[in-house]
Design a protein around this motif. Sequence first.
Motif, PDB file in Angstrom:
ATOM      1  N   LEU A  24       0.833  -1.204   0.000  1.00 54.56           N
ATOM      2  CA  LEU A  24       0.000   0.000   0.000  1.00 54.56           C
ATOM      3  C   LEU A  24       0.863   1.248   0.000  1.00 54.56           C
ATOM      4  N   GLY A  25       1.911   1.245   0.807  1.00 53.75           N
ATOM      5  CA  GLY A  25       2.820   2.388   0.872  1.00 53.75           C
ATOM      6  C   GLY A  25       3.534   2.631  -0.441  1.00 53.75           C
ATOM      7  N   SER A  26       3.995   1.568  -1.088  1.00 55.34           N
ATOM      8  CA  SER A  26       4.676   1.741  -2.373  1.00 55.34           C
ATOM      9  C   SER A  26       3.695   2.203  -3.448  1.00 55.34           C
ATOM     10  N   GLY A  27       2.458   1.765  -3.362  1.00 58.71           N
ATOM     11  CA  GLY A  27       1.445   2.224  -4.310  1.00 58.71           C
ATOM     12  C   GLY A  27       1.143   3.703  -4.153  1.00 58.71           C
ATOM     13  N   ILE A  28       1.062   4.151  -2.909  1.00 60.22           N
ATOM     14  CA  ILE A  28       0.821   5.574  -2.647  1.00 60.22           C
ATOM     15  C   ILE A  28       2.010   6.399  -3.116  1.00 60.22           C
ATOM     16  N   LYS A  29       3.221   5.902  -2.863  1.00 57.79           N
ATOM     17  CA  LYS A  29       4.432   6.609  -3.283  1.00 57.79           C
ATOM     18  C   LYS A  29       4.477   6.731  -4.805  1.00 57.79           C
ATOM     19  N   GLU A  30       4.148   5.655  -5.493  1.00 58.37           N
ATOM     20  CA  GLU A  30       4.126   5.660  -6.958  1.00 58.37           C
ATOM     21  C   GLU A  30       3.077   6.637  -7.486  1.00 58.37           C
ATOM     22  N   PHE A  31       1.926   6.681  -6.836  1.00 57.44           N
ATOM     23  CA  PHE A  31       0.863   7.606  -7.238  1.00 57.44           C
ATOM     24  C   PHE A  31       1.310   9.052  -7.071  1.00 57.44           C
ATOM     25  N   LYS A  32       1.948   9.354  -5.948  1.00 54.23           N
ATOM     26  CA  LYS A  32       2.437  10.714  -5.708  1.00 54.23           C
ATOM     27  C   LYS A  32       3.480  11.109  -6.745  1.00 54.23           C
ATOM     28  N   ASN A  33       4.393  10.186  -7.065  1.00 54.19           N
ATOM     29  CA  ASN A  33       5.413  10.480  -8.071  1.00 54.19           C
ATOM     30  C   ASN A  33       4.786  10.739  -9.434  1.00 54.19           C
ATOM     31  N   ALA A  34       3.790   9.956  -9.793  1.00 59.25           N
ATOM     32  CA  ALA A  34       3.116  10.150 -11.075  1.00 59.25           C
ATOM     33  C   ALA A  34       2.372  11.485 -11.096  1.00 59.25           C
TER      34      ALA A  34
END
Length: 67
Positions: free
Chosen positions: A39-49
């Motif tokens: 979940l954390g890596s998904g949120i991080k990826e979303f923020k980067n995008a």
Amino acid sequence: MNALSIFLGIVGVPQVVLVVVILLLLFGGKKIPELMKGLGSGIKEFKNAAKEEENKDSKKDDSTTKE
């Protein structure tokens, strides 16, 4: 009142505790850290995008104002 304030008004500490207990029962203690890491890596990826898209938009705006 908007929908968000109504929703946040009904979520309290007992409801959060209940959700955590249900998650522990469903997935077990060993699986929860893996789920949170994902979940954390998904949120991080979303923020980067989102940042990347924002930078693209600002560069696009800059190029149109220079013309």
